[in-house]
Design a protein around this motif. Structure first.
Motif, PDB file in Angstrom:
ATOM      1  N   LEU A 158       9.043  13.164  42.330  1.00  0.00           N
ATOM      2  CA  LEU A 158       9.069  13.300  40.968  1.00  0.00           C
ATOM      3  C   LEU A 158      10.243  13.543  40.160  1.00  0.00           C
ATOM      4  N   GLU A 159      10.443  13.006  38.934  1.00  0.00           N
ATOM      5  CA  GLU A 159      11.696  13.281  38.418  1.00  0.00           C
ATOM      6  C   GLU A 159      11.885  14.655  37.812  1.00  0.00           C
ATOM      7  N   ALA A 160      10.734  15.320  37.430  1.00  0.00           N
ATOM      8  CA  ALA A 160      10.849  16.903  37.141  1.00  0.00           C
ATOM      9  C   ALA A 160      11.208  17.596  38.258  1.00  0.00           C
ATOM     10  N   LYS A 161      11.445  17.296  39.479  1.00  0.00           N
ATOM     11  CA  LYS A 161      11.717  18.170  40.336  1.00  0.00           C
ATOM     12  C   LYS A 161      13.202  18.728  40.471  1.00  0.00           C
ATOM     13  N   ASP A 162      14.007  17.898  39.885  1.00  0.00           N
ATOM     14  CA  ASP A 162      15.730  18.080  39.853  1.00  0.00           C
ATOM     15  C   ASP A 162      15.731  18.812  38.471  1.00  0.00           C
ATOM     16  N   VAL A 163      14.776  18.888  37.577  1.00  0.00           N
ATOM     17  CA  VAL A 163      15.080  19.324  36.314  1.00  0.00           C
ATOM     18  C   VAL A 163      14.924  21.126  36.323  1.00  0.00           C
ATOM     19  N   PRO A 164      16.043  21.856  35.928  1.00  0.00           N
ATOM     20  CA  PRO A 164      15.806  23.083  36.001  1.00  0.00           C
ATOM     21  C   PRO A 164      14.887  23.565  35.238  1.00  0.00           C
ATOM     22  N   GLY A 165      13.924  24.691  35.860  1.00  0.00           N
ATOM     23  CA  GLY A 165      12.946  25.209  35.002  1.00  0.00           C
ATOM     24  C   GLY A 165      11.945  25.903  36.120  1.00  0.00           C
ATOM     25  N   ASP A 196       2.616  11.236  36.425  1.00  0.00           N
ATOM     26  CA  ASP A 196       3.263  11.994  37.662  1.00  0.00           C
ATOM     27  C   ASP A 196       2.352  12.209  38.935  1.00  0.00           C
ATOM     28  N   ALA A 197       0.908  12.286  38.723  1.00  0.00           N
ATOM     29  CA  ALA A 197       0.017  12.531  39.975  1.00  0.00           C
ATOM     30  C   ALA A 197      -0.101  11.358  40.809  1.00  0.00           C
ATOM     31  N   CYS A 198       0.012  10.110  39.972  1.00  0.00           N
ATOM     32  CA  CYS A 198      -0.148   8.779  40.883  1.00  0.00           C
ATOM     33  C   CYS A 198       1.107   8.710  41.571  1.00  0.00           C
ATOM     34  N   THR A 199       2.460   8.763  40.931  1.00  0.00           N
ATOM     35  CA  THR A 199       3.796   8.750  41.394  1.00  0.00           C
ATOM     36  C   THR A 199       3.826   9.439  42.898  1.00  0.00           C
ATOM     37  N   MET A 230       8.565  26.305  37.696  1.00  0.00           N
ATOM     38  CA  MET A 230       7.499  25.397  38.215  1.00  0.00           C
ATOM     39  C   MET A 230       6.095  26.391  38.712  1.00  0.00           C
ATOM     40  N   GLN A 231       4.902  26.294  38.151  1.00  0.00           N
ATOM     41  CA  GLN A 231       3.818  26.906  38.378  1.00  0.00           C
ATOM     42  C   GLN A 231       3.172  26.037  39.337  1.00  0.00           C
ATOM     43  N   GLY A 232       3.191  26.388  40.802  1.00  0.00           N
ATOM     44  CA  GLY A 232       2.563  25.808  41.855  1.00  0.00           C
ATOM     45  C   GLY A 232       1.053  26.383  42.068  1.00  0.00           C
ATOM     46  N   GLY A 233       0.460  25.789  43.438  1.00  0.00           N
ATOM     47  CA  GLY A 233      -0.359  26.092  43.661  1.00  0.00           C
ATOM     48  C   GLY A 233      -1.875  26.129  42.744  1.00  0.00           C
ATOM     49  N   GLY A 234      -2.610  27.048  43.003  1.00  0.00           N
ATOM     50  CA  GLY A 234      -3.703  26.821  42.049  1.00  0.00           C
ATOM     51  C   GLY A 234      -4.604  25.824  42.240  1.00  0.00           C
ATOM     52  N   LYS A 235      -5.143  25.070  41.051  1.00  0.00           N
ATOM     53  CA  LYS A 235      -5.839  23.852  41.066  1.00  0.00           C
ATOM     54  C   LYS A 235      -4.911  22.701  41.584  1.00  0.00           C
ATOM     55  N   TRP A 236      -3.703  22.510  41.514  1.00  0.00           N
ATOM     56  CA  TRP A 236      -3.037  21.416  41.569  1.00  0.00           C
ATOM     57  C   TRP A 236      -3.153  20.842  42.991  1.00  0.00           C
ATOM     58  N   PRO A 237      -3.095  21.422  44.021  1.00  0.00           N
ATOM     59  CA  PRO A 237      -3.050  20.804  45.367  1.00  0.00           C
ATOM     60  C   PRO A 237      -4.541  20.262  45.438  1.00  0.00           C
ATOM     61  N   TYR A 279       3.863  20.805  45.091  1.00  0.00           N
ATOM     62  CA  TYR A 279       3.757  20.500  43.475  1.00  0.00           C
ATOM     63  C   TYR A 279       3.313  21.403  42.645  1.00  0.00           C
ATOM     64  N   GLY A 280       3.501  21.318  41.432  1.00  0.00           N
ATOM     65  CA  GLY A 280       3.048  22.350  40.347  1.00  0.00           C
ATOM     66  C   GLY A 280       3.459  21.748  39.026  1.00  0.00           C
ATOM     67  N   ILE A 281       3.203  22.434  37.962  1.00  0.00           N
ATOM     68  CA  ILE A 281       3.566  22.110  36.820  1.00  0.00           C
ATOM     69  C   ILE A 281       4.695  22.677  36.362  1.00  0.00           C
ATOM     70  N   LYS A 282       5.507  21.892  35.432  1.00  0.00           N
ATOM     71  CA  LYS A 282       6.893  22.394  34.888  1.00  0.00           C
ATOM     72  C   LYS A 282       6.994  21.910  33.467  1.00  0.00           C
TER      73      LYS A 282
END
Length: 180
Positions: A115-122, A51-54, A124-131, A99-102
């Motif tokens: 990313l595929e997960a963007k459109d999946v309901p749920g 996902d990160a590479c994508t 997302m925990q963004g910010g933090g270390k991800w950027p 971007y974040g984790i879901k």
């Protein structure tokens, strides 16, 4: 009104994401392991690494496409090297706030534009270390490969995903499990 909106959302989810009648829709905060929580680097799970590479390939392609569209006078000629350096630096430094984790089907995935997960309901925990993780990975790729090589690959087929994520890093090539 809330019940109607929930019903519409449930029907949409069932249609788009294949949820079955009676299957509960869960919106839970992603549960992260130690590496996902604390490592300054992109975690090593196949899904997150791919996902990160994508995401990086997606952001680079969009930036290159926009830069070329702004320069119709080039008529098929490449962008100047000075613009490429600025473009890749901007992409790697400033593209990651969305971007974040879901958690998707029980697996932590990176979620955001491209990313595929963007459109999946749920949730997302963004910010933090991800950027920072994405910025570092992006900068390392540009440093290892070079702006000119990345741009040459982009110009070949307008698709950096295959070059970056399958051929170069192999981040999106699932390794066969070794039998014991």
């Amino acid at each position: 009104m809330g019940l109607v909106l929930y019903s519409i959302l449930a029907l949409w989810c069932a249609e788009v994401h294949g949820f079955q009648d009676g299957e509960p829709m869960r919106f839970e905060t992603p549960k992260m392991n130690e590496e996902e929580q604390h490592s300054p680097h992109t975690p090593k799970s196949f899904e997150i690494t791919c996902d990160a590479c994508t995401a990086i390939a997606y952001q680079m392609e969009n930036a290159l496409k926009k830069a070329e569209e702004k320069k119709p006078s080039l008529k098929g000629k490449p962008l100047p090297e000075s613009e490429l350096i600025d473009l890749f630096e901007t992409v790697c430094d400033k593209s990651w706030d969305d971007y974040g984790i879901k958690t998707v089907k029980g697996v932590n995935r990176l979620s955001g534009p491209g990313l595929e997960a963007k459109d999946v309901p749920g949730m997302m925990q963004g910010g933090g270390k991800w950027p920072g993780r994405l910025a570092t990975k992006c900068g390392n790729l540009v440093g290892d490969i070079g702006e000119d090589e990345l741009y040459a690959e982009y110009r070949k087929g307008k698709n950096l995903f295959n070059f970056l994520c399958k051929d170069y890093t192999k981040d999106c090539v699932q390794k066969e499990k070794e039998e014991l």
